[in-house]
Write a protein that holds these residues in place. Structure first.
Motif, mmCIF file in Angstrom:
data_model
loop_
_atom_site.group_PDB
_atom_site.id
_atom_site.type_symbol
_atom_site.label_atom_id
_atom_site.label_comp_id
_atom_site.label_asym_id
_atom_site.label_seq_id
_atom_site.Cartn_x
_atom_site.Cartn_y
_atom_site.Cartn_z
ATOM 1 N N ASP A 298 25.488 113.529 52.088
ATOM 2 C CA ASP A 298 24.042 113.466 52.235
ATOM 3 C C ASP A 298 23.481 114.823 52.658
ATOM 4 N N ILE A 299 22.192 115.008 52.404
ATOM 5 C CA ILE A 299 21.460 116.195 52.835
ATOM 6 C C ILE A 299 20.233 115.707 53.601
ATOM 7 N N PRO A 300 20.264 115.747 54.936
ATOM 8 C CA PRO A 300 19.115 115.288 55.719
ATOM 9 C C PRO A 300 17.862 116.110 55.397
ATOM 10 N N GLU A 301 16.714 115.466 55.495
ATOM 11 C CA GLU A 301 15.458 116.140 55.159
ATOM 12 C C GLU A 301 15.225 117.358 56.034
ATOM 13 N N GLU A 302 15.615 117.273 57.311
ATOM 14 C CA GLU A 302 15.364 118.395 58.224
ATOM 15 C C GLU A 302 16.229 119.614 57.905
ATOM 16 N N SER A 303 17.286 119.438 57.100
ATOM 17 C CA SER A 303 18.155 120.569 56.767
ATOM 18 C C SER A 303 17.776 121.217 55.441
ATOM 19 N N ARG A 304 16.765 120.668 54.761
ATOM 20 C CA ARG A 304 16.375 121.207 53.460
ATOM 21 C C ARG A 304 15.600 122.513 53.609
ATOM 22 N N ASN A 305 15.806 123.378 52.635
ATOM 23 C CA ASN A 305 15.154 124.685 52.616
ATOM 24 C C ASN A 305 14.523 124.879 51.242
ATOM 25 N N LEU A 306 14.017 126.049 50.970
ATOM 26 C CA LEU A 306 13.428 126.430 49.687
ATOM 27 C C LEU A 306 12.199 125.576 49.371
ATOM 28 N N THR A 307 11.176 125.710 50.203
ATOM 29 C CA THR A 307 9.905 125.031 49.973
ATOM 30 C C THR A 307 8.759 126.002 50.209
ATOM 31 N N GLY A 308 7.586 125.666 49.647
ATOM 32 C CA GLY A 308 6.399 126.501 49.813
ATOM 33 C C GLY A 308 6.161 127.401 48.620
ATOM 34 N N LEU A 309 5.245 128.357 48.769
ATOM 35 C CA LEU A 309 4.934 129.313 47.709
ATOM 36 C C LEU A 309 5.950 130.443 47.709
ATOM 37 N N LEU A 310 6.439 130.783 46.529
ATOM 38 C CA LEU A 310 7.480 131.796 46.414
ATOM 39 C C LEU A 310 7.193 132.721 45.246
ATOM 40 N N GLU A 311 7.283 134.035 45.476
ATOM 41 C CA GLU A 311 7.184 135.003 44.380
ATOM 42 C C GLU A 311 8.543 135.118 43.706
ATOM 43 N N LEU A 312 8.569 134.928 42.403
ATOM 44 C CA LEU A 312 9.818 135.088 41.668
ATOM 45 C C LEU A 312 10.138 136.567 41.510
ATOM 46 N N SER A 313 11.410 136.911 41.621
ATOM 47 C CA SER A 313 11.840 138.297 41.441
ATOM 48 C C SER A 313 11.939 138.604 39.956
ATOM 49 N N LEU B 194 6.647 130.166 34.063
ATOM 50 C CA LEU B 194 7.515 130.685 35.116
ATOM 51 C C LEU B 194 8.438 131.741 34.517
ATOM 52 N N LYS B 195 8.505 132.885 35.177
ATOM 53 C CA LYS B 195 9.333 133.980 34.667
ATOM 54 C C LYS B 195 9.817 134.799 35.850
ATOM 55 N N GLY B 196 11.127 134.822 36.034
ATOM 56 C CA GLY B 196 11.710 135.530 37.171
ATOM 57 C C GLY B 196 12.849 134.718 37.750
ATOM 58 N N SER B 197 13.366 135.154 38.885
ATOM 59 C CA SER B 197 14.574 134.528 39.425
ATOM 60 C C SER B 197 14.463 134.226 40.914
ATOM 61 N N ILE B 198 15.263 133.261 41.327
ATOM 62 C CA ILE B 198 15.525 132.952 42.727
ATOM 63 C C ILE B 198 17.019 133.132 42.902
ATOM 64 N N GLU B 199 17.415 134.050 43.752
ATOM 65 C CA GLU B 199 18.824 134.446 43.837
ATOM 66 C C GLU B 199 19.482 133.870 45.080
ATOM 67 N N SER B 200 20.388 132.939 44.873
ATOM 68 C CA SER B 200 21.258 132.400 45.921
ATOM 69 C C SER B 200 20.489 132.007 47.182
ATOM 70 N N GLU B 201 19.419 131.225 47.004
ATOM 71 C CA GLU B 201 18.640 130.729 48.136
ATOM 72 C C GLU B 201 19.230 129.403 48.620
ATOM 73 N N ARG B 202 19.241 129.206 49.938
ATOM 74 C CA ARG B 202 19.816 127.983 50.500
ATOM 75 C C ARG B 202 18.905 126.794 50.218
ATOM 76 N N LEU B 203 19.481 125.754 49.614
ATOM 77 C CA LEU B 203 18.748 124.512 49.361
ATOM 78 C C LEU B 203 18.760 123.598 50.583
ATOM 79 N N GLY B 204 19.921 123.475 51.195
ATOM 80 C CA GLY B 204 20.066 122.586 52.333
ATOM 81 C C GLY B 204 21.533 122.486 52.728
ATOM 82 N N THR B 205 21.794 121.695 53.755
ATOM 83 C CA THR B 205 23.164 121.537 54.261
ATOM 84 C C THR B 205 23.718 120.182 53.849
ATOM 85 N N LEU B 206 24.844 120.222 53.169
ATOM 86 C CA LEU B 206 25.517 119.021 52.691
ATOM 87 C C LEU B 206 26.510 118.532 53.736
#
Length: 208
Positions: A72-87, A127-139
């Motif tokens: 499981d991935i608890p909601e409080e451990s999730r990351n990668l949210t909000g507005l993000l500029e793509l590289s 959408l054009k650009g990349s997100i590089e190895s960003e943490r999604l959450g803790t499994l």
């Protein structure tokens, strides 16, 4: 002594239109029975042969869905949210410093079926650009065997036809605007059914 959860040899990610969307999921050991999941995702435009011409398409959004078995991935451990500029990189590999597509990411779903929704939020066509190895959450590995299936799925509203070559008359302005709109919509429906369903990209991680 209990064996620490290990990662089995993993299959390569399945990217059905890799020039449009490339996705890869990796993990980093945090502690016994706990791993951080990291996402790399690259959005771009893609040319595809079509009838006697070719078409160029991209995405305005989509949804990354995880299906967890014995984890499981608890909601409080999730990351990668909000507005993000793509590289965005130039052809020489340099990071471009002009305004780039803004992507809004929201999360939903349960602890065993978490999801991240991607949406284009500014002037860009797709959408054009990349997100590089960003943490999604803790499994959390509840028990073994444990598996994580990740799929990137799109709806018709997420598909955007950017350009068409070889299908229209030489002077596209002579063609009725309504017919152009209908043709584009039909091609987008074709792309969705033939290229993007049931998913655009898929990857699986297995433990135990």
């Amino acid at each position: 002594m209990q064996q620490l959860p290990g990662k089995m040899p993993q299959p390569e990610p399945e990217n059905r239109c890799p020039n449009c969307l490339y996705m890869k999921l990796e993990d980093i050991l945090v502690q016994a029975k706990q791993k951080d999941l990291h996402l790399t995702i690259i959005f771009n435009e893609q040319w595809e042969p079509f009838l006697n011409g070719r078409i160029k398409f991209g995405l305005k959004g989509g949804e990354l869905k995880l299906r967890l078995e014995n984890g499981d991935i608890p909601e409080e451990s999730r990351n990668l949210t909000g507005l993000l500029e793509l590289s965005v990189e130039s052809e020489t590999g340099e990071i471009k410093n002009f305004p780039v597509p803004l992507c809004e990411i929201t999360t939903n779903g349960s602890m065993t079926t978490p999801a991240w929704v991607f949406r284009l939020k500014n002037f860009a066509a797709v959408l054009k650009g990349s997100i590089e190895s960003e943490r999604l959450g803790t499994l959390n590995l509840v028990k073994q065997p444990c598996s994580v299936e990740a799929t990137f799925e799109v709806l018709l509203r997420d598909v955007h036809l950017i350009d068409i070559e070889g299908l229209y008359a030489e002077n596209i302005d002579l063609i009725d605007v309504n017919k152009q709109s209908i043709t584009k919509r039909l091609i987008e429906q074709y792309l969705l059914k033939s290229k993007f369903q049931p998913y655009l990209s898929r990857m699986e991680l297995q433990y135990g």
